[in-house]
Write a protein that holds these residues in place. Structure first.
Motif, PDB file in Angstrom:
ATOM      1  N   LEU A   1       7.024  -2.166  11.725  1.00 32.47           N
ATOM      2  CA  LEU A   1       6.227  -1.863  10.526  1.00 32.47           C
ATOM      3  C   LEU A   1       5.530  -3.108  10.008  1.00 32.47           C
ATOM      4  CD1 LEU A   1       8.320   0.461   8.180  1.00 32.47           C
ATOM      5  CD2 LEU A   1       6.368   1.047   9.599  1.00 32.47           C
ATOM      6  N   ASN A   2       6.249  -4.194   9.963  1.00 26.15           N
ATOM      7  CA  ASN A   2       5.672  -5.437   9.472  1.00 26.15           C
ATOM      8  C   ASN A   2       4.467  -5.846  10.321  1.00 26.15           C
ATOM      9  OD1 ASN A   2       5.794  -7.536   7.505  1.00 26.15           O
ATOM     10  ND2 ASN A   2       6.686  -8.881   9.035  1.00 26.15           N
TER      11      ASN A   2
ATOM     12  N   GLU B   1       0.800   3.427   2.142  1.00 26.15           N
ATOM     13  CA  GLU B   1       1.177   3.622   3.544  1.00 26.15           C
ATOM     14  C   GLU B   1       2.370   2.770   3.948  1.00 26.15           C
ATOM     15  OE1 GLU B   1      -2.047   2.902   2.597  1.00 26.15           O
ATOM     16  OE2 GLU B   1      -2.791   4.956   2.722  1.00 26.15           O
ATOM     17  N   ASN B   2       2.351   1.460   3.614  1.00 27.21           N
ATOM     18  CA  ASN B   2       3.480   0.627   4.050  1.00 27.21           C
ATOM     19  C   ASN B   2       4.746   0.931   3.260  1.00 27.21           C
ATOM     20  OD1 ASN B   2       3.216  -1.088   1.716  1.00 27.21           O
ATOM     21  ND2 ASN B   2       2.133  -2.651   2.887  1.00 27.21           N
TER      22      ASN B   2
ATOM     23  N   THR C   1       0.862  -1.171   0.000  1.00 24.26           N
ATOM     24  CA  THR C   1       0.000   0.000   0.000  1.00 24.26           C
ATOM     25  C   THR C   1       0.902   1.225   0.000  1.00 24.26           C
ATOM     26  OG1 THR C   1      -0.045   0.179   2.414  1.00 24.26           O
ATOM     27  CG2 THR C   1      -1.756  -1.211   1.389  1.00 24.26           C
TER      28      THR C   1
ATOM     29  N   ASN D   1       2.608  -3.741  12.149  1.00 25.68           N
ATOM     30  CA  ASN D   1       1.573  -2.715  11.994  1.00 25.68           C
ATOM     31  C   ASN D   1       0.842  -2.789  10.664  1.00 25.68           C
ATOM     32  OD1 ASN D   1       2.237  -1.707  14.511  1.00 25.68           O
ATOM     33  ND2 ASN D   1       3.501  -0.061  13.714  1.00 25.68           N
ATOM     34  N   TYR D   2       1.492  -3.298   9.626  1.00 29.25           N
ATOM     35  CA  TYR D   2       0.902  -3.327   8.289  1.00 29.25           C
ATOM     36  C   TYR D   2       0.634  -4.753   7.812  1.00 29.25           C
ATOM     37  CZ  TYR D   2       1.799   1.666   7.956  1.00 29.25           C
ATOM     38  OH  TYR D   2       1.808   3.017   8.177  1.00 29.25           O
ATOM     39  N   ASP D   3       0.171  -5.594   8.700  1.00 27.22           N
ATOM     40  CA  ASP D   3      -0.314  -6.940   8.358  1.00 27.22           C
ATOM     41  C   ASP D   3       0.702  -7.819   7.642  1.00 27.22           C
ATOM     42  OD1 ASP D   3      -2.837  -6.470   9.520  1.00 27.22           O
ATOM     43  OD2 ASP D   3      -3.504  -5.446   7.700  1.00 27.22           O
TER      44      ASP D   3
END
Length: 113
Positions: free
Chosen positions: A71-72, A29-30, A27, A74-76
């Motif tokens: 991050l990993n 975002e990620n 995304t 937080n972003y599934d």
């Protein structure tokens, strides 16, 4: 290779292309969040200047890996096998440019992805 060249060739450049080709792993975002983490990593290595001793470089590596772990989470869990390899190559190449003479995977100790 220099830090500037490396920065222009972050793994996220390819991720953006894959996203544009309908890879739903990514995304905006990620990708943007990963760019921020990698830019901070490069900046911290550059700030070491002439004091680039192994322990300080490895501390920068540890920080970037832990940030990517977060991050990993937080972003599934978007960091899969190919992304892991791309990130590891980027992190190791950056550390080499900073003065760490190593070829092995220096991320493994802290990496959860």
């Amino acid at each position: 290779m220099t830090f500037e060249e490396l920065t222009k060739n972050k793994p996220t450049v390819e991720w953006k292309q894959r996203m544009d080709e309908d890879d739903d792993l990514f995304t905006e975002e990620n990708i943007n969040a990963t760019n921020e983490v990698l830019d901070t990593y490069i900046k911290s290595l550059k700030e070491l200047r002439n004091n680039r001793i192994e322990e300080e470089i490895l501390e920068c590596v540890k920080t970037v890996v832990i940030s990517l772990n977060e991050l990993n989470d937080n972003y599934d869990y978007f960091i899969e096998t190919m992304e892991r390899e791309e990130l590891c190559d980027f992190i190791i190449e950056s550390a080499n440019i900073a003065g760490l003479d190593i070829e092995e995977d220096i991320t493994e100790e802290w990496r959860e992805w």
